[in-house]
Scaffold this motif. Structure first.
Motif, PDB file in Angstrom:
ATOM      1  N   LEU A  10      -0.378  -0.224  11.784  1.00 36.23           N
ATOM      2  CA  LEU A  10      -0.002  -1.696  12.267  1.00 36.23           C
ATOM      3  C   LEU A  10       0.095  -2.477  11.016  1.00 36.23           C
ATOM      4  O   LEU A  10       1.008  -3.350  11.097  1.00 36.23           O
ATOM      5  CB  LEU A  10      -1.027  -1.985  13.240  1.00 36.23           C
ATOM      6  CG  LEU A  10      -1.270  -3.489  13.694  1.00 36.23           C
ATOM      7  CD1 LEU A  10      -0.028  -3.648  14.657  1.00 36.23           C
ATOM      8  CD2 LEU A  10      -2.235  -3.804  14.583  1.00 36.23           C
ATOM      9  N   ALA A  11      -0.796  -2.346  10.168  1.00 36.06           N
ATOM     10  CA  ALA A  11      -0.701  -3.482   8.947  1.00 36.06           C
ATOM     11  C   ALA A  11       0.395  -3.444   8.316  1.00 36.06           C
ATOM     12  O   ALA A  11       0.950  -4.602   7.790  1.00 36.06           O
ATOM     13  CB  ALA A  11      -2.074  -3.191   8.083  1.00 36.06           C
ATOM     14  N   ASP A  12       0.862  -2.163   7.776  1.00 34.80           N
ATOM     15  CA  ASP A  12       1.995  -2.395   6.991  1.00 34.80           C
ATOM     16  C   ASP A  12       2.956  -0.975   7.107  1.00 34.80           C
ATOM     17  O   ASP A  12       2.967  -0.110   6.444  1.00 34.80           O
ATOM     18  CB  ASP A  12       1.871  -2.309   5.534  1.00 34.80           C
ATOM     19  CG  ASP A  12       2.877  -2.546   4.607  1.00 34.80           C
ATOM     20  OD1 ASP A  12       4.134  -2.621   5.032  1.00 34.80           O
ATOM     21  OD2 ASP A  12       2.638  -2.330   3.501  1.00 34.80           O
ATOM     22  N   PRO A  13       3.903  -1.024   8.087  1.00 29.01           N
ATOM     23  CA  PRO A  13       4.760   0.090   8.194  1.00 29.01           C
ATOM     24  C   PRO A  13       5.684   0.774   7.201  1.00 29.01           C
ATOM     25  O   PRO A  13       6.089   1.466   7.077  1.00 29.01           O
ATOM     26  CB  PRO A  13       5.449  -0.105   9.594  1.00 29.01           C
ATOM     27  CG  PRO A  13       5.409  -1.512   9.783  1.00 29.01           C
ATOM     28  CD  PRO A  13       4.134  -1.879   9.154  1.00 29.01           C
ATOM     29  N   THR A  14       5.579  -0.452   6.255  1.00 29.11           N
ATOM     30  CA  THR A  14       6.692  -0.522   5.209  1.00 29.11           C
ATOM     31  C   THR A  14       6.105   0.535   3.908  1.00 29.11           C
ATOM     32  O   THR A  14       6.699   0.987   3.319  1.00 29.11           O
ATOM     33  CB  THR A  14       7.200  -1.769   4.505  1.00 29.11           C
ATOM     34  OG1 THR A  14       6.172  -2.409   3.976  1.00 29.11           O
ATOM     35  CG2 THR A  14       7.651  -2.688   5.697  1.00 29.11           C
ATOM     36  N   GLY A  15       4.927   0.388   4.025  1.00 22.67           N
ATOM     37  CA  GLY A  15       3.760   1.143   3.053  1.00 22.67           C
ATOM     38  C   GLY A  15       4.124   0.501   1.497  1.00 22.67           C
ATOM     39  O   GLY A  15       3.599   0.917   0.554  1.00 22.67           O
ATOM     40  N   ARG A  16       4.224  -1.153   1.764  1.00 21.71           N
ATOM     41  CA  ARG A  16       4.302  -1.657   0.320  1.00 21.71           C
ATOM     42  C   ARG A  16       2.957  -2.151  -0.008  1.00 21.71           C
ATOM     43  O   ARG A  16       2.728  -2.570  -1.123  1.00 21.71           O
ATOM     44  CB  ARG A  16       5.195  -2.728   0.525  1.00 21.71           C
ATOM     45  CG  ARG A  16       6.726  -2.447   0.616  1.00 21.71           C
ATOM     46  CD  ARG A  16       7.552  -3.698   1.049  1.00 21.71           C
ATOM     47  NE  ARG A  16       7.902  -4.364  -0.186  1.00 21.71           N
ATOM     48  CZ  ARG A  16       8.447  -5.510  -0.123  1.00 21.71           C
ATOM     49  NH1 ARG A  16       9.231  -5.773   1.141  1.00 21.71           N
ATOM     50  NH2 ARG A  16       8.906  -6.128  -1.115  1.00 21.71           N
ATOM     51  N   PHE A  17       1.931  -1.964   0.833  1.00 20.41           N
ATOM     52  CA  PHE A  17       0.698  -2.196   0.385  1.00 20.41           C
ATOM     53  C   PHE A  17      -0.288  -0.925   0.378  1.00 20.41           C
ATOM     54  O   PHE A  17      -0.252  -0.250   1.409  1.00 20.41           O
ATOM     55  CB  PHE A  17      -0.005  -3.365   1.409  1.00 20.41           C
ATOM     56  CG  PHE A  17       0.433  -4.732   1.131  1.00 20.41           C
ATOM     57  CD1 PHE A  17      -0.023  -5.346   0.033  1.00 20.41           C
ATOM     58  CD2 PHE A  17       1.264  -5.422   2.195  1.00 20.41           C
ATOM     59  CE1 PHE A  17       0.340  -6.816  -0.344  1.00 20.41           C
ATOM     60  CE2 PHE A  17       1.527  -6.817   1.684  1.00 20.41           C
ATOM     61  CZ  PHE A  17       1.266  -7.414   0.687  1.00 20.41           C
ATOM     62  N   ASP A  18      -1.228  -0.903  -0.563  1.00 17.44           N
ATOM     63  CA  ASP A  18      -2.199   0.081  -0.441  1.00 17.44           C
ATOM     64  C   ASP A  18      -3.539  -0.248  -0.093  1.00 17.44           C
ATOM     65  O   ASP A  18      -4.201  -0.850  -0.796  1.00 17.44           O
ATOM     66  CB  ASP A  18      -2.316   0.733  -1.951  1.00 17.44           C
ATOM     67  CG  ASP A  18      -3.155   1.837  -1.939  1.00 17.44           C
ATOM     68  OD1 ASP A  18      -3.442   2.509  -0.865  1.00 17.44           O
ATOM     69  OD2 ASP A  18      -3.496   2.291  -2.991  1.00 17.44           O
ATOM     70  N   PHE A  19      -3.841  -0.254   1.029  1.00 15.69           N
ATOM     71  CA  PHE A  19      -5.085  -0.665   1.755  1.00 15.69           C
ATOM     72  C   PHE A  19      -6.131  -0.078   1.474  1.00 15.69           C
ATOM     73  O   PHE A  19      -6.077   1.362   1.815  1.00 15.69           O
ATOM     74  CB  PHE A  19      -4.649  -0.871   3.440  1.00 15.69           C
ATOM     75  CG  PHE A  19      -4.056  -2.201   3.767  1.00 15.69           C
ATOM     76  CD1 PHE A  19      -4.290  -3.564   3.707  1.00 15.69           C
ATOM     77  CD2 PHE A  19      -2.575  -1.920   4.007  1.00 15.69           C
ATOM     78  CE1 PHE A  19      -3.645  -4.579   4.097  1.00 15.69           C
ATOM     79  CE2 PHE A  19      -1.665  -3.100   4.406  1.00 15.69           C
ATOM     80  CZ  PHE A  19      -2.192  -4.229   4.322  1.00 15.69           C
ATOM     81  N   ALA A  20      -7.240  -0.656   1.259  1.00 15.36           N
ATOM     82  CA  ALA A  20      -8.538   0.137   1.142  1.00 15.36           C
ATOM     83  C   ALA A  20      -9.243  -0.438   2.444  1.00 15.36           C
ATOM     84  O   ALA A  20      -8.870  -1.341   3.180  1.00 15.36           O
ATOM     85  CB  ALA A  20      -9.473  -0.321   0.031  1.00 15.36           C
ATOM     86  N   ARG A  21     -10.160   0.257   3.095  1.00 17.95           N
ATOM     87  CA  ARG A  21     -10.692   0.166   4.432  1.00 17.95           C
ATOM     88  C   ARG A  21     -12.323   0.178   4.393  1.00 17.95           C
ATOM     89  O   ARG A  21     -12.684   1.228   4.073  1.00 17.95           O
ATOM     90  CB  ARG A  21     -10.114   1.322   5.454  1.00 17.95           C
ATOM     91  CG  ARG A  21     -10.362   1.191   6.959  1.00 17.95           C
ATOM     92  CD  ARG A  21      -9.625   1.917   7.792  1.00 17.95           C
ATOM     93  NE  ARG A  21      -9.813   1.559   8.946  1.00 17.95           N
ATOM     94  CZ  ARG A  21      -9.188   2.279  10.202  1.00 17.95           C
ATOM     95  NH1 ARG A  21      -8.436   3.248   9.820  1.00 17.95           N
ATOM     96  NH2 ARG A  21      -9.414   2.045  11.374  1.00 17.95           N
ATOM     97  N   ARG A  22     -12.875  -0.961   5.143  1.00 18.90           N
ATOM     98  CA  ARG A  22     -14.268  -0.859   5.436  1.00 18.90           C
ATOM     99  C   ARG A  22     -14.233  -1.205   6.992  1.00 18.90           C
ATOM    100  O   ARG A  22     -13.615  -1.596   7.431  1.00 18.90           O
ATOM    101  CB  ARG A  22     -14.926  -1.964   4.897  1.00 18.90           C
ATOM    102  CG  ARG A  22     -14.870  -1.758   3.250  1.00 18.90           C
ATOM    103  CD  ARG A  22     -15.965  -0.654   2.851  1.00 18.90           C
ATOM    104  NE  ARG A  22     -15.951  -0.764   1.402  1.00 18.90           N
ATOM    105  CZ  ARG A  22     -16.709  -1.568   0.593  1.00 18.90           C
ATOM    106  NH1 ARG A  22     -17.448  -2.441   1.168  1.00 18.90           N
ATOM    107  NH2 ARG A  22     -16.619  -0.979  -0.837  1.00 18.90           N
TER     108      ARG A  22
END
Length: 254
Positions: free
Chosen positions: A177-189
């Motif tokens: 949901l956050a970035d379907p483009t894949g341009r951000f590399d998200f870390a998750r907590r």
């Protein structure tokens, strides 16, 4: 019955801004600890924009943490409630698809419970534009803890009443949901927390969600009346514990 549109749900909160401000849950201090940990820098003294700030629930926490925070909110009702609650915090009108912010001006860009109202095809480039090198995009959602039996049972009743497969506060695939483009590399907590509130506060909380607001007063009132009966049978002292999992996604620009 035709399902309410995404836009109608997004704008539904303005008429219920006072109810939203009075009854919605805040966030635990451990969430902001996690934001700082993942970003590798403190919020104190950082230039922060809180987008879709609503009535200022998250903005107030960022401000108290020492951030130099600016709020961005598109809705008339929500902005008016924000100004009442946080008169010393600046707020400008706008949304994540068209940020009224200067290029490379921010250390943090935050979306508390609001990124899903944006169009990532527009909000992702805007986030990339306004963040400084090393800046962080932080998105989070309070999600109902569906492993708690009474919360799960209530979610099923909401689905049956409104004919919706959207559980209030459900953690869906927030990374996609956050970035379907894949341009951000998200870390998750994920941070679990809870609050004890009167049954009527809880009912006012869930009643401030868009699924209730767009289905009309009669339908919402019918559900809430019956739900109050269920809850008082389960919690005869009139107090219950809401349990949440805050899902945090954070990406830092190079």
């Amino acid at each position: 019955m035709t399902a309410p549109s995404h836009t109608s749900r997004a704008h539904s909160f303005n008429a219920a801004a006072a109810q939203y401000a009075a009854n919605r849950p805040s966030y635990p201090t451990t969430l902001l600890d996690a934001v700082e940990d993942l970003a590798g820098r403190r919020l104190a003294g950082a230039r922060v924009a809180d987008i879709g700030a609503g009535t200022g629930i998250a903005t107030a926490l960022l401000h108290a943490r020492g951030a130099d925070v600016l709020a961005v909110e598109p809705g008339d009702g929500m902005a008016a409630q924000f100004r009442h609650a946080l008169p010393d915090v600046p707020i400008v009108r706008g949304d994540g698809n068209h940020l009224p912010l200067a290029t490379a001006s921010l250390d943090f860009l935050t979306y508390a419970q609001s990124w899903h109202w944006t169009d990532p095809a527009r909000s992702v480039p805007e986030a990339l534009r306004v963040l400084r090198p090393g800046g962080a995009l932080a998105l989070w959602w309070n999600a109902s803890a569906l492993d708690v039996p009474w919360i799960n049972a209530q979610a099923r009743r909401i689905e049956r009443h409104f004919g919706s497969d959207q559980v209030i506060g459900k953690n869906n695939d927030t990374t996609a949901l956050a970035d379907p483009t894949g341009r951000f590399d998200f870390a998750r907590r994920r941070v679990r927390w809870s609050r004890r509130v009167p049954v009527d506060t809880h009912l006012a909380n869930i009643g401030s969600h868009s699924i209730f607001l767009v289905h009309g007063e009669e339908s919402a009132a019918a559900f809430l009346t019956e739900e109050r009966r269920h809850l008082l049978a389960a919690f005869p002292d009139g107090t219950l514990e809401e349990t949440y999992d805050v899902d945090l996604l954070l990406a830092t620009l190079p």
